[in-house]
Scaffold this motif. Structure first.
Motif, short mmCIF file in Angstrom:
data_model
loop_
_atom_site.label_atom_id
_atom_site.label_comp_id
_atom_site.label_asym_id
_atom_site.label_seq_id
_atom_site.Cartn_x
_atom_site.Cartn_y
_atom_site.Cartn_z
N ASN A 36 0.84 -1.21 0.00
CA ASN A 36 0.00 0.00 0.00
C ASN A 36 0.87 1.25 0.00
O ASN A 36 0.60 2.20 -0.72
CB ASN A 36 -0.90 0.03 1.24
CG ASN A 36 -2.03 -0.99 1.16
OD1 ASN A 36 -2.30 -1.53 0.10
ND2 ASN A 36 -2.66 -1.25 2.29
N GLY A 37 1.89 1.23 0.85
CA GLY A 37 2.77 2.39 0.96
C GLY A 37 3.53 2.63 -0.33
O GLY A 37 3.58 3.75 -0.85
N VAL A 38 4.10 1.55 -0.87
CA VAL A 38 4.87 1.67 -2.12
C VAL A 38 3.96 2.18 -3.23
O VAL A 38 4.33 3.07 -4.00
CB VAL A 38 5.47 0.30 -2.50
CG1 VAL A 38 6.07 0.35 -3.90
CG2 VAL A 38 6.53 -0.10 -1.49
N GLY A 39 2.74 1.65 -3.27
CA GLY A 39 1.80 2.06 -4.32
C GLY A 39 1.46 3.54 -4.23
O GLY A 39 1.14 4.17 -5.23
N ARG A 40 1.53 4.10 -3.01
CA ARG A 40 1.23 5.51 -2.84
C ARG A 40 2.32 6.38 -3.44
O ARG A 40 2.06 7.38 -4.09
CB ARG A 40 1.06 5.81 -1.35
CG ARG A 40 0.47 7.14 -1.04
CD ARG A 40 -0.95 7.27 -1.59
NE ARG A 40 -1.91 6.44 -0.87
CZ ARG A 40 -2.43 6.79 0.31
NH1 ARG A 40 -2.09 7.91 0.89
NH2 ARG A 40 -3.30 6.00 0.90
N PHE A 41 3.58 5.95 -3.23
CA PHE A 41 4.69 6.81 -3.66
C PHE A 41 5.18 6.50 -5.07
O PHE A 41 5.63 7.38 -5.78
CB PHE A 41 5.85 6.71 -2.65
CG PHE A 41 5.45 7.18 -1.30
CD1 PHE A 41 5.13 8.52 -1.09
CD2 PHE A 41 5.33 6.30 -0.24
CE1 PHE A 41 4.71 8.97 0.15
CE2 PHE A 41 4.92 6.74 1.01
CZ PHE A 41 4.61 8.07 1.21
#
Ligand code: NA
Ligand code: NA
Lengths: 300, 433, 174
Positions: C34-39
């Motif tokens: 989720n975090g990687v997908g955000r950035f």
């Protein structure tokens, strides 16, 4: 005789209300000979266990969302295939094509479909208007099954798994920013609290189905059987009517509560249809023979 | 057999089995089985197996072992001791002193977890040994913990509000917002009660001899940093949209492990012990939940709660009288069924009569949660009591006695939101544009 | 023989603990995605398919596999107020009755869980999520755990008869 009937949705859902009328009609027609008690909102069995419970005769009858069975055979999931059947007419024709095959598949498990009622067609909820498919690019898109995940990916959006109860929180924290669901679900989850725009893109028209255990049904005397079948027939007709009314009133309710409801642009419709066609092609490669036969029947 | 007779038979059976020392989970299952076999025509063995399987793999339940594991890790690391030592200077003047850690610890944790069992397990794992070691009276330790942990249900996120929202098609977002002010009201009631008890009887609470300068307070507070990072990380991940509340429990375990190692005196051996202890506690709670789910299904088949609710419905009461009758009904039912069962088994009958007398369903949801909170601490079936017995080995009846004042405070909370419904409706009212 | 069973309970308990850790790792991996997908949108797949289903099945496995171990460690709670006041002989009789009742229930449950599993196998039932999981696999783990629970109860009954006094410990009061 008493029948317990588990259903997955709450009392105010039109599906549940339709089933309550069905139970009333059976009770009246049999002079109280068959009394169906409805256990709504998953209070007896969780949604995923209802089919198994009817099959092993824990309960004689139950309701479920038809496409939850799509892993068993793709025929069950055809009504949730994006942009295959997008109007009530299409949906009715698709159900006519599905019905004999589904009846056969369920018979292998000792089950019999009584009736099936459509949900209103699925629309697109976003913040801001979506004019073309490109506008979906990069959005975090709620996906709850394999077809939606594929759809999101093809549209260039990021699929995110969110269970229905988590929807409001997922939107308010930015975990998701777009979803496809019916106007009923939109109203029930007060979508205006977290999105600004709704477009009735009519992505697909999913159905609920009421199934009965064949052996339990056979144990009823002939008169009662006829009463059940007649009430089921009436419930199907009435349910689809209720669904159409529901689509109108709930879309109006979305607008009343401040959501901008807009017709999808020609460009958007074409783009979405193109995605639907791509998906249908890959669907056909995996589909069982029976599913392909249903598709044939539906198209002719 | 008439409904009241059936109820009496099943209740006597439950009390008898529990008194014999039959495990709580086994007792609940046996009573459910008796209900099915004697008073319904459902095939009991199949229903039993389907229910045990169907409820054992639910996604909502996965947060429970993870939060318990987080508590076990904190207990075994220096962090729990650090947290209490860091708080001593700040609470040394407050009447009730460190007992407020239970109240506010549960309140903060309630903003992360959706269940009261997880809240009781996580906070209690740290606070019970620390407070006992520091000489606080047992009944206040247990009472504040059992009572405050019920906040897990009211302060969002909340599993029970989701269940209510789904069953009655109320907006879950609005229900969550509506729970905030009543949650704060209960925190004030609980903290106030502790303060009043301490003020009336100063010898009750161990003294803190030292007085602290402001500088000392700040220096001591450095010990609070790891716990603050943990809480901040878990709550932050939810509100940044990176994790659902269930996801956040996993993040809590990872962060707690990292911080435990960073703050020293933690080892893989202690980590292993934490995992095994968490496994046993969550197994114990899960088995009770399965037994309770089965009892609830059995009650659904016998129709007993429905009929009782319908009986109240037939009395055609006014709004006030109806709420009083329902409160009695829910408290009695809550003694023997868990909160979620109470809601799913009765909403179909109760919601129509509630709307008939013009009670706002949103308000009723919050009312129901507070009533269910009461059921968490009433014997014989009260989940917070079970969790705390699991933590301490102290018998549930003794814990229930310690928690009784908090039961009364929750009742007072119900009266307050009835007299001042704005406590519930004010914040959601701001939402409608 | 007794030692062998005791070992088996411990191994299954440890497996259950391992499953809980696996749930933790699986969900953490999803949060990282989720975090990687955000950035960096699109750089990695954004979801682990059906991670919710898998977590649920692992939880069921953990719960059932730990039943026997938890029983032997005195982890399942019960009310001891009444029995603790009885004379020793009465305690032994009551404890034997409790174990027999519990064994009967565990046996009944095991029987019908076997039934349920065989039925899933017969109809090839699948989970409803994105990844279709044959349900008989997690169900057989659960059934095995329940059967082991039955054995552990009978084992405890044998210990009770041999020792002539209740053998299960209650966790120490803090
Ligand atoms: Na909470
Ligand atoms: Na209770």
């Amino acid at each position: 005789q008493n029948w317990d009937m588990p259903t997955p949705y709450g009392d105010s859902t039109f599906h549940t209300q339709n089933i309550m009328q069905f139970a009333d009609e059976v009770r009246t027609a049999t002079d109280g000979g068959l009394d169906i008690t409805i256990h709504s909102a998953g209070s007896l069995f969780p949604h995923s266990e209802i089919k198994g419970a009817v099959r092993n005769r824990s309960v004689p009858i139950g309701e479920l969302f038809l496409s939850t069975l799509s892993n068993e055979d793709m025929v069950f999931g055809m009504d949730s295939q994006p942009f295959l059947a997008t109007s009530y007419d299409d949906a009715q024709r698709l159900w006519d094509a599905q019905r004999p095959v589904i009846t056969e598949l369920l018979a292998e498990q000792g089950l019999m479909p009584l009736f099936s009622v459509a949900w209103p067609a699925q629309g697109l909820y976003t913040n801001g208007e979506i004019k073309t498919v490109e506008d979906l690019n990069g959005l975090r898109f709620r996906a709850y099954n394999a077809a939606l995940e594929e759809f999101a990916t093809l549209a260039g959006a990021a699929p995110v798994q969110v269970e229905a109860p988590d929807i409001p929180q997922a939107f308010s924290t930015g975990q998701v920013s777009a979803m496809i669901t019916s106007p009923s679900t939109g109203v029930n989850s007060t979508a205006w609290d977290f999105v600004t725009h709704y477009s009735p893109i009519n992505a697909w028209v999913p159905k609920n189905i009421v199934i009965v255990n064949q052996r339990e049904f056979d144990r009823l005397d002939e008169e009662t059987q006829t009463a059940v079948l007649e009430a089921a027939k009436a419930a199907e007709t009435r349910g689809w009517q209720m669904s159409m009314e529901e689509a109108e009133t709930q879309t109006a309710a979305l607008a009343e509560n401040g959501i901008t409801v807009y017709e999808p642009s020609e460009e958007l419709v074409q783009g979405l249809q193109a995605i639907g066609d791509t998906m249908l092609e890959s669907w056909q490669q995996e589909a069982s023979d029976s599913a392909r036969a249903v598709l044939e029947a539906y198209r002719n | 057999m008439s409904d009241p007779m059936i109820a009496v038979v099943l209740l006597s059976l439950l009390i008898g089995l529990l008194a014999l020392g039959v495990w709580v989970a086994v007792s609940l299952t046996l009573v459910g089985l008796a209900g099915l076999v004697l008073f319904s025509n459902a095939p009991s063995g199949l229903v039993l197996a389907s229910t045990f399987w169907g409820h054992s793999h639910s996604w909502a339940l996965t947060a429970l072992p993870l939060f318990i594991l987080m508590g076990e890790i904190l207990l075994r690391s220096r962090m729990s001791d650090d947290m209490f030592t860091g708080l001593v200077p700040w609470l040394s003047r407050a009447p009730g002193r460190l007992l407020h850690v239970n109240v506010f610890g549960c309140a903060i944790f309630a903003a992360v977890s959706g269940s009261s069992a997880a809240t009781a397990a996580t906070i209690g794992r740290m606070s019970v040994p620390e407070l006992t070691r520091r000489g606080y009276p047992e009944n206040l330790i247990l009472g504040t913990l059992a009572g405050s942990a019920t906040l897990g249900l009211l302060i969002p996120p909340s599993i029970i509000l989701i269940v209510y929202g789904v069953a009655t098609e109320q907006s879950i977002a609005r229900l969550f917002i509506a729970g905030v002010l009543p949650g704060i009201m209960l925190i004030v009631l609980f903290a106030g009660y502790v303060a009043v008890r301490a003020w009336m009887n100063p010898d009750l609470i161990p003294a803190i001899d030292q007085s602290f300068s402001f500088r000392q307070k700040i220096v001591a507070s450095r010990r609070l940093i790891p716990v603050a990072l943990l809480i901040g990380g878990v709550i932050g991940s939810i509100y940044a949209g990176l994790a659902s509340p269930t996801d956040a429990a996993a993040l809590g375990v990872v962060l707690a492990t990292g911080l435990a190692f960073a703050s020293g005196s933690f080892s893989w051996r202690l980590f292993g012990a934490a995992v095994m202890s968490a496994t046993r506690t969550s197994c114990m709670i899960a088995l009770i939940l399965l037994g309770a789910a089965f009892l609830s299904v059995s009650m659904g088949f016998t129709g007993l709660p429905r009929n009782l609710a319908a009986w109240i419905s037939d009395m055609n009461l006014s709004a006030t009288a109806l709420l009083m009758a329902l409160t009695v009904f829910f408290v009695v039912l809550g003694c023997f069924l868990d909160g979620i069962s109470v809601i799913v088994l009765t909403t179909s009958i109760i919601m129509p009569m509630v709307s008939a007398v013009g009670i706002d369903p949103l308000w009723f949801g919050i009312y129901l949660v507070i009533v269910v909170e009461m059921s968490q601490i009433t014997p014989p079936v009260g989940f917070n009591l079970f969790v705390i017995q699991g933590l301490t080995g102290i018998d549930i009846l003794r814990i229930a006695k310690a928690a009784f004042p908090f039961f009364l405070l929750l009742l007072l909370g119900v009266v307050l939101i009835w007299v001042f419904p704005q406590i519930v409706t004010f914040l959601p009212g701001l939402m409608s544009g | 023989m007794g030692h062998l069973f005791q070992k088996l309970y411990s191994i299954c308990g440890a497996l259950a603990g391992g499953l809980i850790l696996c749930i933790c790792l699986l969900i953490s991996a999803q949060i990282v995605l989720n975090g990687v997908g955000r950035f960096a949108p699109g750089a990695f797949p954004s979801t682990i398919p059906s991670y919710g289903d898998f977590s649920g099945f692992m939880l069921a496995g953990a719960t059932f596999l730990a039943l026997a171990h938890t029983l032997r460690a005195g982890g399942h709670i019960r009310v001891n107020l009444v029995t603790a006041r009885m004379p020793l002989r009465a305690q032994v009789v009551v404890e034997a009755a409790v174990l027999l009742i519990s064994a009967a229930l565990a046996g009944y449950l095991t029987w019908f869980m076997i039934d349920l599993t065989l039925e899933s196998l017969h109809y090839n039932d699948l989970s409803t999520g994105i990844v279709p999981v044959p349900l008989w696999i997690p169900q057989s783990v659960a059934t095995f755990g329940m059967a082991l629970f039955l054995i552990a109860i009978l084992h405890t009954l044998a210990d009770l008869v041999r020792a002539g006094r209740p053998v299960l410990t209650t966790p120490d009061e803090v």
